[in-house]
Design a protein around this motif. Structure first.
Motif, PDB file in Angstrom:
ATOM      1  N   ARG A 143       0.846  -1.201   0.000  1.00 19.71           N
ATOM      2  CA  ARG A 143       0.000   0.000   0.000  1.00 19.71           C
ATOM      3  C   ARG A 143       0.879   1.248   0.000  1.00 19.71           C
ATOM      4  O   ARG A 143       1.959   1.263   0.573  1.00 19.71           O
ATOM      5  CB  ARG A 143      -0.893   0.007   1.242  1.00 19.71           C
ATOM      6  CG  ARG A 143      -1.896  -1.104   1.261  1.00 19.71           C
ATOM      7  CD  ARG A 143      -2.809  -1.077   2.489  1.00 19.71           C
ATOM      8  NE  ARG A 143      -2.200  -0.703   3.751  1.00 19.71           N
ATOM      9  CZ  ARG A 143      -1.495  -1.523   4.532  1.00 19.71           C
ATOM     10  NH1 ARG A 143      -1.270  -2.757   4.160  1.00 19.71           N
ATOM     11  NH2 ARG A 143      -1.004  -1.094   5.674  1.00 19.71           N
ATOM     12  N   TYR A 144       0.376   2.286  -0.649  1.00 19.67           N
ATOM     13  CA  TYR A 144       1.118   3.534  -0.799  1.00 19.67           C
ATOM     14  C   TYR A 144       0.176   4.676  -0.437  1.00 19.67           C
ATOM     15  O   TYR A 144      -0.915   4.793  -1.011  1.00 19.67           O
ATOM     16  CB  TYR A 144       1.567   3.667  -2.257  1.00 19.67           C
ATOM     17  CG  TYR A 144       2.314   4.917  -2.607  1.00 19.67           C
ATOM     18  CD1 TYR A 144       3.705   4.940  -2.613  1.00 19.67           C
ATOM     19  CD2 TYR A 144       1.651   6.082  -2.968  1.00 19.67           C
ATOM     20  CE1 TYR A 144       4.405   6.075  -2.967  1.00 19.67           C
ATOM     21  CE2 TYR A 144       2.339   7.228  -3.315  1.00 19.67           C
ATOM     22  CZ  TYR A 144       3.714   7.220  -3.312  1.00 19.67           C
ATOM     23  OH  TYR A 144       4.402   8.350  -3.663  1.00 19.67           O
ATOM     24  N   VAL A 145       0.569   5.473   0.546  1.00 24.43           N
ATOM     25  CA  VAL A 145      -0.201   6.667   0.911  1.00 24.43           C
ATOM     26  C   VAL A 145       0.766   7.833   0.945  1.00 24.43           C
ATOM     27  O   VAL A 145       1.760   7.810   1.667  1.00 24.43           O
ATOM     28  CB  VAL A 145      -0.900   6.519   2.287  1.00 24.43           C
ATOM     29  CG1 VAL A 145      -1.626   7.811   2.653  1.00 24.43           C
ATOM     30  CG2 VAL A 145      -1.866   5.355   2.283  1.00 24.43           C
ATOM     31  N   LYS A 146       0.466   8.848   0.132  1.00 23.67           N
ATOM     32  CA  LYS A 146       1.285  10.060   0.112  1.00 23.67           C
ATOM     33  C   LYS A 146       0.435  11.212   0.634  1.00 23.67           C
ATOM     34  O   LYS A 146      -0.599  11.543   0.057  1.00 23.67           O
ATOM     35  CB  LYS A 146       1.778  10.368  -1.296  1.00 23.67           C
ATOM     36  CG  LYS A 146       2.677  11.579  -1.347  1.00 23.67           C
ATOM     37  CD  LYS A 146       3.235  11.813  -2.725  1.00 23.67           C
ATOM     38  CE  LYS A 146       4.151  13.012  -2.710  1.00 23.67           C
ATOM     39  NZ  LYS A 146       4.685  13.278  -4.044  1.00 23.67           N
ATOM     40  N   PHE A 147       0.892  11.781   1.749  1.00 22.41           N
ATOM     41  CA  PHE A 147       0.204  12.922   2.332  1.00 22.41           C
ATOM     42  C   PHE A 147       0.750  14.209   1.725  1.00 22.41           C
ATOM     43  O   PHE A 147       1.902  14.256   1.270  1.00 22.41           O
ATOM     44  CB  PHE A 147       0.400  12.942   3.855  1.00 22.41           C
ATOM     45  CG  PHE A 147      -0.317  11.821   4.550  1.00 22.41           C
ATOM     46  CD1 PHE A 147      -1.679  11.892   4.794  1.00 22.41           C
ATOM     47  CD2 PHE A 147       0.369  10.689   4.964  1.00 22.41           C
ATOM     48  CE1 PHE A 147      -2.346  10.859   5.425  1.00 22.41           C
ATOM     49  CE2 PHE A 147      -0.289   9.650   5.601  1.00 22.41           C
ATOM     50  CZ  PHE A 147      -1.646   9.738   5.834  1.00 22.41           C
ATOM     51  N   ALA A 148      -0.050  15.269   1.762  1.00 22.17           N
ATOM     52  CA  ALA A 148       0.362  16.556   1.204  1.00 22.17           C
ATOM     53  C   ALA A 148       1.511  17.159   2.008  1.00 22.17           C
ATOM     54  O   ALA A 148       2.349  17.864   1.460  1.00 22.17           O
ATOM     55  CB  ALA A 148      -0.817  17.518   1.156  1.00 22.17           C
ATOM     56  N   ASP A 149       1.577  16.873   3.314  1.00 23.44           N
ATOM     57  CA  ASP A 149       2.698  17.342   4.128  1.00 23.44           C
ATOM     58  C   ASP A 149       3.134  16.229   5.074  1.00 23.44           C
ATOM     59  O   ASP A 149       2.436  15.241   5.255  1.00 23.44           O
ATOM     60  CB  ASP A 149       2.342  18.624   4.895  1.00 23.44           C
ATOM     61  CG  ASP A 149       1.201  18.426   5.878  1.00 23.44           C
ATOM     62  OD1 ASP A 149       1.283  17.525   6.729  1.00 23.44           O
ATOM     63  OD2 ASP A 149       0.217  19.198   5.798  1.00 23.44           O
ATOM     64  N   ALA A 150       4.281  16.400   5.675  1.00 23.63           N
ATOM     65  CA  ALA A 150       4.884  15.348   6.503  1.00 23.63           C
ATOM     66  C   ALA A 150       4.061  15.024   7.749  1.00 23.63           C
ATOM     67  O   ALA A 150       4.178  13.929   8.293  1.00 23.63           O
ATOM     68  CB  ALA A 150       6.295  15.754   6.904  1.00 23.63           C
ATOM     69  N   ASP A 151       3.251  15.951   8.226  1.00 28.00           N
ATOM     70  CA  ASP A 151       2.477  15.725   9.452  1.00 28.00           C
ATOM     71  C   ASP A 151       1.103  15.126   9.188  1.00 28.00           C
ATOM     72  O   ASP A 151       0.329  14.939  10.119  1.00 28.00           O
ATOM     73  CB  ASP A 151       2.306  17.048  10.217  1.00 28.00           C
ATOM     74  CG  ASP A 151       3.647  17.602  10.681  1.00 28.00           C
ATOM     75  OD1 ASP A 151       4.532  16.784  10.990  1.00 28.00           O
ATOM     76  OD2 ASP A 151       3.801  18.840  10.721  1.00 28.00           O
ATOM     77  N   GLY A 152       0.782  14.852   7.935  1.00 24.58           N
ATOM     78  CA  GLY A 152      -0.542  14.347   7.583  1.00 24.58           C
ATOM     79  C   GLY A 152      -0.842  12.993   8.197  1.00 24.58           C
ATOM     80  O   GLY A 152       0.011  12.114   8.253  1.00 24.58           O
ATOM     81  N   LYS A 153      -2.054  12.828   8.684  1.00 28.64           N
ATOM     82  CA  LYS A 153      -2.510  11.555   9.231  1.00 28.64           C
ATOM     83  C   LYS A 153      -3.981  11.305   8.898  1.00 28.64           C
ATOM     84  O   LYS A 153      -4.470  10.208   9.069  1.00 28.64           O
ATOM     85  CB  LYS A 153      -2.361  11.529  10.763  1.00 28.64           C
ATOM     86  CG  LYS A 153      -0.950  11.657  11.243  1.00 28.64           C
ATOM     87  CD  LYS A 153      -0.240  10.332  11.209  1.00 28.64           C
ATOM     88  CE  LYS A 153       1.110  10.433  11.864  1.00 28.64           C
ATOM     89  NZ  LYS A 153       2.197  10.159  11.009  1.00 28.64           N
ATOM     90  N   LEU A 154      -4.673  12.328   8.457  1.00 26.99           N
ATOM     91  CA  LEU A 154      -6.106  12.244   8.210  1.00 26.99           C
ATOM     92  C   LEU A 154      -6.404  12.067   6.726  1.00 26.99           C
ATOM     93  O   LEU A 154      -5.588  12.410   5.865  1.00 26.99           O
ATOM     94  CB  LEU A 154      -6.809  13.507   8.713  1.00 26.99           C
ATOM     95  CG  LEU A 154      -6.587  13.862  10.187  1.00 26.99           C
ATOM     96  CD1 LEU A 154      -7.212  15.209  10.495  1.00 26.99           C
ATOM     97  CD2 LEU A 154      -7.155  12.776  11.087  1.00 26.99           C
ATOM     98  N   TYR A 155      -7.610  11.602   6.450  1.00 26.00           N
ATOM     99  CA  TYR A 155      -8.041  11.450   5.060  1.00 26.00           C
ATOM    100  C   TYR A 155      -7.942  12.785   4.314  1.00 26.00           C
ATOM    101  O   TYR A 155      -7.520  12.830   3.167  1.00 26.00           O
ATOM    102  CB  TYR A 155      -9.483  10.920   4.998  1.00 26.00           C
ATOM    103  CG  TYR A 155     -10.012  10.880   3.590  1.00 26.00           C
ATOM    104  CD1 TYR A 155      -9.693   9.826   2.747  1.00 26.00           C
ATOM    105  CD2 TYR A 155     -10.803  11.901   3.093  1.00 26.00           C
ATOM    106  CE1 TYR A 155     -10.149   9.792   1.440  1.00 26.00           C
ATOM    107  CE2 TYR A 155     -11.260  11.876   1.785  1.00 26.00           C
ATOM    108  CZ  TYR A 155     -10.940  10.822   0.971  1.00 26.00           C
ATOM    109  OH  TYR A 155     -11.375  10.792  -0.327  1.00 26.00           O
ATOM    110  N   SER A 156      -8.280  13.859   4.980  1.00 27.30           N
ATOM    111  CA  SER A 156      -8.266  15.181   4.332  1.00 27.30           C
ATOM    112  C   SER A 156      -6.857  15.634   3.954  1.00 27.30           C
ATOM    113  O   SER A 156      -6.707  16.597   3.208  1.00 27.30           O
ATOM    114  CB  SER A 156      -8.929  16.215   5.240  1.00 27.30           C
ATOM    115  OG  SER A 156      -8.266  16.262   6.491  1.00 27.30           O
TER     116      SER A 156
END
Length: 188
Positions: free
Chosen positions: A46-59
């Motif tokens: 699985r691969y999840v890329k957040f918009a910033d390093a602190d991201g943890k939420l779906y948003s």
């Protein structure tokens, strides 16, 4: 005993993958043995890329990816090296913080011994095009895998082929913690 022969034959052919493009391009001599085992590495599937390093939420999600299936086709006879091709099915998602309608996803294909020792590992990149939608899928073909064998007594069962996304340390920790997002998470 003869009434079970068709079932045994069907199981052997299904596991070996000798009815593919690779086998069709060669003569009709059967493989010397079974193909290597193939699978996607659970922590790297699985691969999840957040918009910033602190991201943890779906948003906070920019892009997601998942390896949904892998298939292996191989060919070897006599002293010839084992030649293999891998088909990898990907599913991609575009999150609320996505910048653009495409994303690149790095992944790897590794050949290992059955004890886990990595013999070779290659890195690739696949691109997802989302157009107007939020989900996409793609199948990639890696067709240049060659596994040398010391002699003709070495069969494919002595090797494994493993695929996965090439993840950052943060992405790997996210997966190992059991976190994941479904494509319809926003509707919940």
């Amino acid at each position: 005993m003869l009434k079970f022969a068709p079932l045994v034959l069907a199981a052997l052919l299904a596991g070996c993958g000798t009815t593919n493009r690779l086998a069709q391009s060669l003569d009709s001599t059967p493989n010397s043995g079974p193909c290597p085992v193939i699978g996607s590495l659970y922590d790297a599937s699985r691969y999840v890329k957040f918009a910033d390093a602190d991201g943890k939420l779906y948003s906070d999600i920019a892009f997601t990816g998942e390896i949904t299936d892998v298939r292996l086709f191989c060919r070897y006879t006599g002293k010839v090296p084992l030649a293999a091709e891998v088909e990898i099915d990907f599913a991609f998602g575009k999150g609320p913080m996505a910048a653009g309608n495409s994303a690149n996803y790095p992944y790897f294909v590794a050949v290992t011994r059955r004890n886990g020792k990595v013999l070779a590992k290659e890195y690739f990149t696949t691109e997802a095009e989302f157009g107007r939608g939020k989900v996409a899928g793609k199948t990639e073909l890696v067709n240049r895998i060659q596994i040398p064998r010391a002699d003709e007594s070495i069969s494919g069962v002595n090797f494994e082929i493993v695929v996965g996304f090439d993840l950052t340390a943060e992405q790997l920790a996210f997966n190992r913690a059991g976190n994941r997002f479904r494509l319809d998470a926003a509707a919940q």
